[in-house]
Design a protein around this motif. Structure first.
Motif, PDB file in Angstrom:
ATOM      1  N   VAL A 130      18.986   2.475  21.082  1.00  0.00           N
ATOM      2  CA  VAL A 130      19.916   2.483  19.955  1.00  0.00           C
ATOM      3  C   VAL A 130      19.171   2.450  18.612  1.00  0.00           C
ATOM      4  O   VAL A 130      19.595   3.052  17.643  1.00  0.00           O
ATOM      5  N   ARG A 131      18.054   1.767  18.541  1.00  0.00           N
ATOM      6  CA  ARG A 131      17.321   1.596  17.278  1.00  0.00           C
ATOM      7  C   ARG A 131      16.334   2.749  17.029  1.00  0.00           C
ATOM      8  O   ARG A 131      15.803   2.875  15.926  1.00  0.00           O
ATOM      9  N   ALA A 132      16.109   3.591  18.025  1.00  0.00           N
ATOM     10  CA  ALA A 132      15.095   4.647  17.918  1.00  0.00           C
ATOM     11  C   ALA A 132      15.320   5.492  16.673  1.00  0.00           C
ATOM     12  O   ALA A 132      16.401   6.021  16.456  1.00  0.00           O
ATOM     13  N   TYR A 133      14.307   5.588  15.880  1.00  0.00           N
ATOM     14  CA  TYR A 133      14.243   6.435  14.687  1.00  0.00           C
ATOM     15  C   TYR A 133      15.189   6.013  13.568  1.00  0.00           C
ATOM     16  O   TYR A 133      15.228   6.669  12.543  1.00  0.00           O
ATOM     17  N   SER A 134      15.948   4.946  13.722  1.00  0.00           N
ATOM     18  CA  SER A 134      16.755   4.489  12.593  1.00  0.00           C
ATOM     19  C   SER A 134      15.860   3.815  11.557  1.00  0.00           C
ATOM     20  O   SER A 134      16.250   3.682  10.399  1.00  0.00           O
ATOM     21  N   TYR A 135      14.663   3.385  11.971  1.00  0.00           N
ATOM     22  CA  TYR A 135      13.711   2.785  11.031  1.00  0.00           C
ATOM     23  C   TYR A 135      13.139   3.832  10.073  1.00  0.00           C
ATOM     24  O   TYR A 135      12.659   3.492   8.990  1.00  0.00           O
ATOM     25  N   LEU A 136      13.178   5.098  10.435  1.00  0.00           N
ATOM     26  CA  LEU A 136      12.499   6.146   9.666  1.00  0.00           C
ATOM     27  C   LEU A 136      12.953   6.206   8.209  1.00  0.00           C
ATOM     28  O   LEU A 136      12.118   6.103   7.309  1.00  0.00           O
ATOM     29  N   PRO A 137      14.241   6.364   7.911  1.00  0.00           N
ATOM     30  CA  PRO A 137      14.623   6.415   6.503  1.00  0.00           C
ATOM     31  C   PRO A 137      14.294   5.127   5.755  1.00  0.00           C
ATOM     32  O   PRO A 137      13.949   5.148   4.577  1.00  0.00           O
ATOM     33  N   GLU A 138      14.370   3.984   6.455  1.00  0.00           N
ATOM     34  CA  GLU A 138      14.038   2.704   5.829  1.00  0.00           C
ATOM     35  C   GLU A 138      12.566   2.664   5.447  1.00  0.00           C
ATOM     36  O   GLU A 138      12.204   2.228   4.350  1.00  0.00           O
ATOM     37  N   SER A 139      11.688   3.113   6.354  1.00  0.00           N
ATOM     38  CA  SER A 139      10.255   3.060   6.075  1.00  0.00           C
ATOM     39  C   SER A 139       9.861   4.066   5.000  1.00  0.00           C
ATOM     40  O   SER A 139       8.978   3.804   4.189  1.00  0.00           O
ATOM     41  N   ILE A 140      10.527   5.208   4.955  1.00  0.00           N
ATOM     42  CA  ILE A 140      10.238   6.209   3.918  1.00  0.00           C
ATOM     43  C   ILE A 140      10.655   5.662   2.554  1.00  0.00           C
ATOM     44  O   ILE A 140       9.903   5.759   1.582  1.00  0.00           O
ATOM     45  N   ALA A 141      11.838   5.080   2.475  1.00  0.00           N
ATOM     46  CA  ALA A 141      12.335   4.555   1.204  1.00  0.00           C
ATOM     47  C   ALA A 141      11.506   3.375   0.710  1.00  0.00           C
ATOM     48  O   ALA A 141      11.375   3.157  -0.495  1.00  0.00           O
ATOM     49  N   ALA A 142      10.910   2.615   1.625  1.00  0.00           N
ATOM     50  CA  ALA A 142      10.170   1.405   1.248  1.00  0.00           C
ATOM     51  C   ALA A 142       8.762   1.688   0.725  1.00  0.00           C
ATOM     52  O   ALA A 142       8.213   0.876  -0.014  1.00  0.00           O
ATOM     53  N   VAL A 143       8.166   2.809   1.081  1.00  0.00           N
ATOM     54  CA  VAL A 143       6.781   3.079   0.686  1.00  0.00           C
ATOM     55  C   VAL A 143       6.739   3.623  -0.743  1.00  0.00           C
ATOM     56  O   VAL A 143       7.630   4.366  -1.144  1.00  0.00           O
ATOM     57  N   PRO A 144       5.717   3.231  -1.524  1.00  0.00           N
ATOM     58  CA  PRO A 144       5.586   3.821  -2.863  1.00  0.00           C
ATOM     59  C   PRO A 144       5.461   5.343  -2.763  1.00  0.00           C
ATOM     60  O   PRO A 144       4.893   5.862  -1.808  1.00  0.00           O
ATOM     61  N   GLN A 145       5.989   6.033  -3.770  1.00  0.00           N
ATOM     62  CA  GLN A 145       5.972   7.493  -3.746  1.00  0.00           C
ATOM     63  C   GLN A 145       5.550   8.035  -5.104  1.00  0.00           C
ATOM     64  O   GLN A 145       5.714   7.381  -6.126  1.00  0.00           O
ATOM     65  N   GLY A 146       5.003   9.246  -5.091  1.00  0.00           N
ATOM     66  CA  GLY A 146       4.625   9.929  -6.322  1.00  0.00           C
ATOM     67  C   GLY A 146       3.618   9.135  -7.131  1.00  0.00           C
ATOM     68  O   GLY A 146       2.600   8.686  -6.615  1.00  0.00           O
ATOM     69  N   GLU A 147       3.913   8.941  -8.409  1.00  0.00           N
ATOM     70  CA  GLU A 147       2.993   8.241  -9.310  1.00  0.00           C
ATOM     71  C   GLU A 147       2.729   6.801  -8.867  1.00  0.00           C
ATOM     72  O   GLU A 147       1.634   6.277  -9.075  1.00  0.00           O
ATOM     73  N   SER A 148       3.707   6.156  -8.233  1.00  0.00           N
ATOM     74  CA  SER A 148       3.502   4.786  -7.749  1.00  0.00           C
ATOM     75  C   SER A 148       2.448   4.745  -6.656  1.00  0.00           C
ATOM     76  O   SER A 148       1.617   3.833  -6.596  1.00  0.00           O
ATOM     77  N   MET A 149       2.457   5.743  -5.777  1.00  0.00           N
ATOM     78  CA  MET A 149       1.450   5.826  -4.718  1.00  0.00           C
ATOM     79  C   MET A 149       0.075   6.079  -5.343  1.00  0.00           C
ATOM     80  O   MET A 149      -0.922   5.468  -4.937  1.00  0.00           O
ATOM     81  N   LEU A 150       0.004   6.967  -6.325  1.00  0.00           N
ATOM     82  CA  LEU A 150      -1.272   7.256  -6.981  1.00  0.00           C
ATOM     83  C   LEU A 150      -1.809   6.024  -7.691  1.00  0.00           C
ATOM     84  O   LEU A 150      -3.026   5.762  -7.663  1.00  0.00           O
ATOM     85  N   ALA A 151      -0.939   5.237  -8.308  1.00  0.00           N
ATOM     86  CA  ALA A 151      -1.370   4.006  -8.976  1.00  0.00           C
ATOM     87  C   ALA A 151      -1.982   3.037  -7.978  1.00  0.00           C
ATOM     88  O   ALA A 151      -2.994   2.379  -8.261  1.00  0.00           O
ATOM     89  N   LEU A 152      -1.411   2.955  -6.794  1.00  0.00           N
ATOM     90  CA  LEU A 152      -1.948   2.090  -5.739  1.00  0.00           C
ATOM     91  C   LEU A 152      -3.326   2.575  -5.289  1.00  0.00           C
ATOM     92  O   LEU A 152      -4.240   1.770  -5.082  1.00  0.00           O
ATOM     93  N   MET A 153      -3.479   3.877  -5.161  1.00  0.00           N
ATOM     94  CA  MET A 153      -4.782   4.448  -4.793  1.00  0.00           C
ATOM     95  C   MET A 153      -5.827   4.135  -5.866  1.00  0.00           C
ATOM     96  O   MET A 153      -6.959   3.754  -5.548  1.00  0.00           O
ATOM     97  N   ARG A 154      -5.440   4.262  -7.125  1.00  0.00           N
ATOM     98  CA  ARG A 154      -6.378   3.943  -8.213  1.00  0.00           C
ATOM     99  C   ARG A 154      -6.736   2.461  -8.198  1.00  0.00           C
ATOM    100  O   ARG A 154      -7.878   2.087  -8.427  1.00  0.00           O
ATOM    101  N   GLU A 155      -5.760   1.606  -7.908  1.00  0.00           N
ATOM    102  CA  GLU A 155      -6.025   0.171  -7.822  1.00  0.00           C
ATOM    103  C   GLU A 155      -7.033  -0.141  -6.715  1.00  0.00           C
ATOM    104  O   GLU A 155      -7.825  -1.073  -6.822  1.00  0.00           O
TER     105      GLU A 155
END
Length: 178
Positions: A130-155
């Motif tokens: 029942v839970r299979a792959y329902s985590y996917l949209p949650e994990s995508i939304a939770a990770v930094p994206q775009g400029e936020s991800m780049l800022a983390l890489m620079r850090e």
């Protein structure tokens, strides 16, 4: 699959694939032994069980570090990036491919419906979980994206960071240099 593609395309001397799951590593080893293109490349393929937050390699081991669709699952993303930075040689390149949330007002509703309804339904049908792959949209939304991800890489120490959204923004390639 990425390790095999790198062996076939770039023909490096060595490729090291890392995963926490020994089961996934066994799948990788089977695929590598059956992949005639990777075998013909002359690349030495190694697959190791390891935690990306504590890589068992010395500093400056690799010219390139890649991660495909996995950094969103790191327990501590900044620590993971710092560890990738550590094992890269000076001048080395990091390439991260990760799922992302589209920002287009035309694509976003379709994406939301697909990730919240179609993917979990397919996961339930295939795995009977029942839970299979329902985590996917949650994990995508939770990770930094775009400029936020780049800022983390620079850090984490990286420079010359850039990102390239693909397929209407549902996937992004991040590049950084040590």
């Amino acid at each position: 699959d990425l390790a095999l593609l790198l062996a076939r395309s770039l023909r490096p001397a060595t490729v090291t694939g890392i995963d926490l799951s020994e089961g996934m590593l066994e799948v990788a080893r089977r695929k590598a032994s059956a992949d005639t293109g990777a075998a013909a490349s002359g690349t030495k393929m190694t697959f190791l069980a390891a935690d990306c937050l504590h890589l068992p390699m010395p500093d400056g081991t690799y010219d390139i570090v890649t991660a495909a669709y996995g950094v969103r699952n790191f327990e501590h993303l900044l620590r993971g990036y710092r560890e990738m930075y550590r094992v890269l040689r000076p001048g080395g390149t990091l390439c991260v491919i990760e799922l992302s949330t589209p920002t287009s007002p035309l694509v976003k509703p379709l994406y939301r419906f697909y990730t919240r309804h179609i993917i979990p339904l397919a996961g339930r049908i295939v795995s009977r979980d029942v839970r299979a792959y329902s985590y996917l949209p949650e994990s995508i939304a939770a990770v930094p994206q775009g400029e936020s991800m780049l800022a983390l890489m620079r850090e984490a120490g990286f420079s010359a960071t850039e990102h390239h959204p693909l397929t209407f923004g549902v996937c992004t390639i991040y590049i950084a240099r040590k």
